[in-house]
Design a protein around this motif. Sequence first.
Motif, PDB file in Angstrom:
ATOM      1  N   UNK A  46      -5.857  11.822   6.335  1.00 43.42           N
ATOM      2  CA  UNK A  46      -7.242  11.869   5.866  1.00 43.42           C
ATOM      3  C   UNK A  46      -7.509  13.128   5.044  1.00 43.42           C
ATOM      4  N   UNK A  47      -6.955  14.252   5.487  1.00 43.76           N
ATOM      5  CA  UNK A  47      -7.148  15.500   4.743  1.00 43.76           C
ATOM      6  C   UNK A  47      -6.499  15.425   3.364  1.00 43.76           C
ATOM      7  N   UNK A  48      -5.274  14.922   3.318  1.00 44.82           N
ATOM      8  CA  UNK A  48      -4.566  14.845   2.036  1.00 44.82           C
ATOM      9  C   UNK A  48      -5.205  13.827   1.103  1.00 44.82           C
ATOM     10  N   UNK A  49      -5.664  12.707   1.650  1.00 45.36           N
ATOM     11  CA  UNK A  49      -6.325  11.710   0.807  1.00 45.36           C
ATOM     12  C   UNK A  49      -7.601  12.273   0.192  1.00 45.36           C
ATOM     13  N   UNK A  50      -8.347  13.039   0.952  1.00 40.73           N
ATOM     14  CA  UNK A  50      -9.569  13.654   0.411  1.00 40.73           C
ATOM     15  C   UNK A  50      -9.221  14.588  -0.748  1.00 40.73           C
ATOM     16  N   UNK A  51      -8.125  15.334  -0.599  1.00 39.95           N
ATOM     17  CA  UNK A  51      -7.711  16.237  -1.674  1.00 39.95           C
ATOM     18  C   UNK A  51      -7.239  15.455  -2.901  1.00 39.95           C
ATOM     19  N   UNK A  88       6.005  10.764   2.606  1.00 49.70           N
ATOM     20  CA  UNK A  88       4.595  10.448   2.865  1.00 49.70           C
ATOM     21  C   UNK A  88       3.764  10.317   1.594  1.00 49.70           C
ATOM     22  N   UNK A  89       4.385  10.455   0.428  1.00 49.09           N
ATOM     23  CA  UNK A  89       3.619  10.553  -0.800  1.00 49.09           C
ATOM     24  C   UNK A  89       2.750   9.363  -1.164  1.00 49.09           C
ATOM     25  N   UNK A  90       3.314   8.159  -1.299  1.00 44.56           N
ATOM     26  CA  UNK A  90       2.519   7.047  -1.837  1.00 44.56           C
ATOM     27  C   UNK A  90       1.235   6.754  -1.080  1.00 44.56           C
ATOM     28  N   UNK A  91       1.259   6.802   0.240  1.00 50.14           N
ATOM     29  CA  UNK A  91       0.055   6.456   1.001  1.00 50.14           C
ATOM     30  C   UNK A  91      -1.061   7.474   0.759  1.00 50.14           C
ATOM     31  N   UNK A  92      -0.697   8.715   0.437  1.00 55.83           N
ATOM     32  CA  UNK A  92      -1.719   9.737   0.171  1.00 55.83           C
ATOM     33  C   UNK A  92      -2.528   9.377  -1.071  1.00 55.83           C
ATOM     34  N   UNK A  93      -1.866   8.788  -2.074  1.00 51.29           N
ATOM     35  CA  UNK A  93      -2.528   8.448  -3.333  1.00 51.29           C
ATOM     36  C   UNK A  93      -3.057   7.004  -3.349  1.00 51.29           C
ATOM     37  N   UNK A  94      -2.995   6.334  -2.202  1.00 52.04           N
ATOM     38  CA  UNK A  94      -3.373   4.916  -2.085  1.00 52.04           C
ATOM     39  C   UNK A  94      -2.538   4.056  -3.041  1.00 52.04           C
ATOM     40  N   UNK A  95      -1.242   4.314  -3.014  1.00 52.67           N
ATOM     41  CA  UNK A  95      -0.309   3.572  -3.862  1.00 52.67           C
ATOM     42  C   UNK A  95       0.870   3.047  -3.052  1.00 52.67           C
ATOM     43  N   UNK A  96       0.668   2.873  -1.748  1.00 52.11           N
ATOM     44  CA  UNK A  96       1.735   2.401  -0.873  1.00 52.11           C
ATOM     45  C   UNK A  96       1.576   0.918  -0.584  1.00 52.11           C
ATOM     46  N   UNK A  97       2.708   0.269  -0.328  1.00 46.54           N
ATOM     47  CA  UNK A  97       2.679  -1.120   0.134  1.00 46.54           C
ATOM     48  C   UNK A  97       2.149  -1.154   1.571  1.00 46.54           C
ATOM     49  N   UNK A  98       1.456  -2.244   1.955  1.00 46.88           N
ATOM     50  CA  UNK A  98       1.138  -3.435   1.159  1.00 46.88           C
ATOM     51  C   UNK A  98      -0.190  -3.342   0.391  1.00 46.88           C
ATOM     52  N   UNK A  99      -0.963  -2.265   0.627  1.00 47.04           N
ATOM     53  CA  UNK A  99      -2.267  -2.165  -0.043  1.00 47.04           C
ATOM     54  C   UNK A  99      -2.130  -2.194  -1.559  1.00 47.04           C
ATOM     55  N   UNK A 100      -1.071  -1.550  -2.060  1.00 50.07           N
ATOM     56  CA  UNK A 100      -0.861  -1.464  -3.499  1.00 50.07           C
ATOM     57  C   UNK A 100      -0.827  -2.859  -4.134  1.00 50.07           C
ATOM     58  N   UNK A 101       0.046  -3.718  -3.636  1.00 46.77           N
ATOM     59  CA  UNK A 101       0.154  -5.070  -4.181  1.00 46.77           C
ATOM     60  C   UNK A 101      -1.077  -5.904  -3.937  1.00 46.77           C
TER      61      UNK A 101
END
Length: 403
Positions: A46-51, A88-101
């Motif tokens: 949550x902290x990293x996503x906010x950043x 852990x990178x992609x999920x921080x930027x909201x670019x991870x599977x399965x949400x990305x697809x």
Amino acid sequence: MDFTLSPRIEEYRARIAAFVESEILPVEADRSTWDEHENIGPEALARLRAKAKAAGLWCLQLKPETGGQGLGKVGMAACYTEMNRSIFGPVVFNSAAPDDGNMMVLEALGTPEQKARWLAPIVSGEVRSAFAMTEPHPGGGSDPSMIKTRAERQPDGSWRISGRKWYITGAEDAAHFILIARTSDDPRYGLTAFLFHRDQPGWEIVRRIPIMGPEEHGGHCELAFDGLTIKPEDVLGGEGKGLKVTQVRLGPARLTHCMRWLGLAGRCVEIAQEYAATREGFGVRLAERESVQLMLGGLAMDIEIGRLLVMRAAWELDQGRFARKEVSMAKVHVANTLHRAADIGIQINGARGYSKDTVLEWIYRYARQARLVDGADEVHRMVLNRHLESEGRGFFAWPTGEA
């Protein structure tokens, strides 16, 4: 084909690289921030996503009107690889599977009402999502035509779902689901995609399936449907258009996996190089040994081949084509390259690589699934052979522009 990055894309790539270096890697290095399934814990995430949001690095893959930056597939290839320098990178930027697809298919095929209800909360990071297609035998896996889960139309126009799904990534944490079910026996128009919320009755998570590797948030689950009712307005893409939905979603999703895997493969090389540069044995640094140089040099070549295959497929998608054979080639090559990179990284690091002192063993366990998810190697090679049989020498034709 010119894969030179535009100044705008290069700016995003560089900013992501800097963010990963300064913000994400220190969190990854602190095991207290990990959850029990060896992913980033919710508080740290949550902290990293906010950043990331504050830095304007959120959902780069989506159109501006959806809440993204509209980078296109070539831009995504450059940026996603940088994101996955960290596990852990992609999920921080909201670019991870399965949400990305899921976000991309909802953006492409959803009605305005569906985008408001089902897409916007995923884009904002308020909820997570899952794509429920794969089934236990004798149901569908890589072959959607084998899907057994059925949707029966009710007198009021709604649909009643019955059947089972399994290995549904992220299901335990998901609130929004895309479900592929059979609505007729028509070989081309027999599948339909449905949208449902986790709070709707008539379905359950039977179990979170234990797996070999570290897990995405929400795990990989087995689902049972016995009376889930879905309203007509929650049909995605139209009745009988489920096969199209899978095609629109899975092609780009396979390629985004490859984009991210290249980042992990590069991280393996990085860790191996750092260790080889300092570790000595019998009076010689590992980096000076020809055997180590051959391993790293060959791996660097394989990663570069993977980058070119991914960029070629991304370019084809940006031209509005399905790029089926290009995606299949990238999928097979990059999945195997990732597995080889993790193996070589561990070999060069020796016992250190096999331990949890680095993320190499995490990547190694994760990498083995790469040759299975979104179509096993053998399935993609059969796809390539079908193209070869139908196209002949045209399989190897160069793209040409207008005179």
